[in-house]
Design a protein around this motif. Sequence first.
Motif, mmCIF file in Angstrom:
data_model
loop_
_atom_site.group_PDB
_atom_site.id
_atom_site.type_symbol
_atom_site.label_atom_id
_atom_site.label_comp_id
_atom_site.label_asym_id
_atom_site.label_seq_id
_atom_site.Cartn_x
_atom_site.Cartn_y
_atom_site.Cartn_z
ATOM 1 N N LEU A 159 0.814 -1.213 0.000
ATOM 2 C CA LEU A 159 0.000 0.000 0.000
ATOM 3 C C LEU A 159 0.848 1.263 0.000
ATOM 4 C CD1 LEU A 159 -2.798 -1.101 2.484
ATOM 5 C CD2 LEU A 159 -2.893 -1.063 -0.016
ATOM 6 N N SER A 160 1.969 1.247 0.706
ATOM 7 C CA SER A 160 2.845 2.423 0.731
ATOM 8 C C SER A 160 3.400 2.719 -0.652
ATOM 9 C CB SER A 160 3.993 2.203 1.719
ATOM 10 O OG SER A 160 3.504 2.074 3.039
ATOM 11 N N GLU A 161 3.748 1.660 -1.368
ATOM 12 C CA GLU A 161 4.243 1.845 -2.737
ATOM 13 C C GLU A 161 3.125 2.303 -3.668
ATOM 14 O OE1 GLU A 161 6.240 -0.791 -6.377
ATOM 15 O OE2 GLU A 161 5.642 -1.747 -4.502
ATOM 16 N N LEU A 162 1.928 1.746 -3.484
ATOM 17 C CA LEU A 162 0.799 2.061 -4.362
ATOM 18 C C LEU A 162 0.388 3.524 -4.231
ATOM 19 C CD1 LEU A 162 -1.355 0.794 -6.315
ATOM 20 C CD2 LEU A 162 -2.803 0.519 -4.288
ATOM 21 N N TYR A 163 0.290 4.018 -2.994
ATOM 22 C CA TYR A 163 -0.218 5.375 -2.745
ATOM 23 C C TYR A 163 0.878 6.400 -2.485
ATOM 24 C CZ TYR A 163 -4.896 3.373 -2.509
ATOM 25 O OH TYR A 163 -6.076 2.728 -2.818
ATOM 26 N N GLN A 164 2.111 5.925 -2.391
ATOM 27 C CA GLN A 164 3.259 6.821 -2.210
ATOM 28 C C GLN A 164 3.201 7.617 -0.904
ATOM 29 O OE1 GLN A 164 6.007 7.093 -4.905
ATOM 30 N NE2 GLN A 164 5.012 5.094 -4.830
ATOM 31 N N ILE A 165 2.634 6.993 0.131
ATOM 32 C CA ILE A 165 2.684 7.562 1.476
ATOM 33 C C ILE A 165 2.896 6.418 2.462
ATOM 34 C CG2 ILE A 165 1.240 9.584 1.005
ATOM 35 C CD1 ILE A 165 -1.106 8.072 2.268
ATOM 36 N N PRO A 166 3.496 6.702 3.629
ATOM 37 C CA PRO A 166 3.708 5.630 4.617
ATOM 38 C C PRO A 166 2.373 5.103 5.150
ATOM 39 C CG PRO A 166 5.061 7.552 5.112
ATOM 40 C CD PRO A 166 4.076 7.982 4.068
ATOM 41 N N MET A 167 2.262 3.798 5.247
ATOM 42 C CA MET A 167 1.052 3.180 5.781
ATOM 43 C C MET A 167 1.429 2.050 6.725
ATOM 44 S SD MET A 167 -1.689 2.969 2.687
ATOM 45 C CE MET A 167 -2.204 4.413 1.762
ATOM 46 N N THR A 168 0.574 1.844 7.698
ATOM 47 C CA THR A 168 0.715 0.697 8.585
ATOM 48 C C THR A 168 -0.560 -0.122 8.526
ATOM 49 O OG1 THR A 168 -0.104 1.951 10.484
ATOM 50 C CG2 THR A 168 2.282 1.910 10.144
ATOM 51 N N VAL A 169 -0.460 -1.400 8.855
ATOM 52 C CA VAL A 169 -1.610 -2.303 8.830
ATOM 53 C C VAL A 169 -1.692 -3.026 10.167
ATOM 54 C CG1 VAL A 169 -2.608 -4.368 7.762
ATOM 55 C CG2 VAL A 169 -1.530 -2.611 6.330
ATOM 56 N N HIS A 170 -2.884 -3.024 10.762
ATOM 57 C CA HIS A 170 -3.121 -3.726 12.023
ATOM 58 C C HIS A 170 -4.190 -4.790 11.793
ATOM 59 C CE1 HIS A 170 -0.910 -0.579 14.204
ATOM 60 N NE2 HIS A 170 -1.540 0.278 13.421
ATOM 61 N N GLU A 171 -4.090 -5.887 12.491
ATOM 62 C CA GLU A 171 -5.111 -6.929 12.403
ATOM 63 C C GLU A 171 -6.042 -6.798 13.604
ATOM 64 O OE1 GLU A 171 -5.360 -11.744 11.879
ATOM 65 O OE2 GLU A 171 -3.916 -10.578 10.705
ATOM 66 N N ILE A 172 -7.321 -6.574 13.321
ATOM 67 C CA ILE A 172 -8.326 -6.396 14.358
ATOM 68 C C ILE A 172 -9.468 -7.366 14.092
ATOM 69 C CG2 ILE A 172 -9.928 -4.786 15.461
ATOM 70 C CD1 ILE A 172 -8.121 -2.504 14.496
ATOM 71 N N ASP A 173 -9.711 -8.259 15.032
ATOM 72 C CA ASP A 173 -10.771 -9.275 14.882
ATOM 73 C C ASP A 173 -10.627 -10.040 13.570
ATOM 74 O OD1 ASP A 173 -11.875 -8.500 17.313
ATOM 75 O OD2 ASP A 173 -13.239 -7.060 16.379
ATOM 76 N N GLY A 174 -9.392 -10.342 13.213
ATOM 77 C CA GLY A 174 -9.135 -11.128 12.014
ATOM 78 C C GLY A 174 -9.173 -10.361 10.710
ATOM 79 N N ARG A 175 -9.361 -9.034 10.786
ATOM 80 C CA ARG A 175 -9.415 -8.211 9.577
ATOM 81 C C ARG A 175 -8.229 -7.262 9.547
ATOM 82 N NH1 ARG A 175 -15.835 -6.473 9.367
ATOM 83 N NH2 ARG A 175 -16.656 -8.503 8.741
ATOM 84 N N ARG A 176 -7.695 -7.048 8.354
ATOM 85 C CA ARG A 176 -6.543 -6.149 8.205
ATOM 86 C C ARG A 176 -7.032 -4.729 7.997
ATOM 87 N NH1 ARG A 176 -1.348 -8.977 5.740
ATOM 88 N NH2 ARG A 176 -1.612 -11.048 6.668
ATOM 89 N N ILE A 177 -6.621 -3.827 8.882
ATOM 90 C CA ILE A 177 -7.057 -2.441 8.851
ATOM 91 C C ILE A 177 -5.850 -1.557 8.601
ATOM 92 C CG2 ILE A 177 -8.214 -0.597 10.108
ATOM 93 C CD1 ILE A 177 -10.005 -2.994 9.425
ATOM 94 N N CYS A 178 -5.985 -0.712 7.592
ATOM 95 C CA CYS A 178 -4.892 0.179 7.188
ATOM 96 C C CYS A 178 -5.014 1.529 7.885
ATOM 97 C CB CYS A 178 -4.928 0.354 5.668
ATOM 98 S SG CYS A 178 -3.705 1.515 5.062
#
Length: 252
Positions: free
Chosen positions: A229-248
């Motif tokens: 995602l960071s490469e796609l949108y050209q901004i730093p992003m983090t991803v967290h897993e919450i209740d089995g779902r990946r949240i950016c």
Amino acid sequence: MIEISELSKRYGQTVVVDGVSLRIPAGGITAIIGPNGAGKSTLLSMVSRLLPMSQGTVVVDGLDVSRADSKLLARRLAILRQDNHLPLRLTVRELVAFGRFPYTGGRPTVEDARHVEQALRYMQLEPLAGRFLDELSGGQRQRAFVAMVLCQDTDYVLLDEPLNNLDMRHAVGMMRTLRRAADELGKTVVLVLHDINFASCYADAIIAMRDGKVAHHGTPAELIRPQVLSELYQIPMTVHEIDGRRICVYYG
């Protein structure tokens, strides 16, 4: 299945979609994401024949989109565009009934009326059925247009930014409804989304576009990753897993 082969769109010397080849299987939800100007809406418009293609082919269940009879195509595939403006003053029920035109030619039957009522009920629009579109909020109008598309009763449903004008509660409701349409009605739903987290939580597959090309294509687990995602949108992003779902999460 939607089979896209070497699909391109040019405006003069400007290439908007550049040699895209994809296979979108029947069933489920496929989300198209990417930055502005990536070619997402143009791709969807060519798949539905709203825009002529400069090059390539699109085949839906063996039907060549560029050569198919318009009525036959409209019974196979429905699309909702971003800009939904009608010059006529219509009620919600009248708008939804337009979805039956490929079948009725303007002469609706009892069966068509049943489809209209079913679509109104599915989108929870029955209390608004007699209201004029210009009397509704932007979110209510958007739900009415989605009801029209569902009323068309096609196997393939293409939606360009269906969450436009919807607040968070109604956006969640819309995605749940589309998930139900895929799971309960057997629809193949392909939609352009700007909200990555809705794509992560509700889609079976994600197509990520950048500069008119497909940058990535896979499951949410494969694409909802910081490096992708960071490469796609050209901004730093983090991803967290919450209740089995990946949240950016992204911020400046």
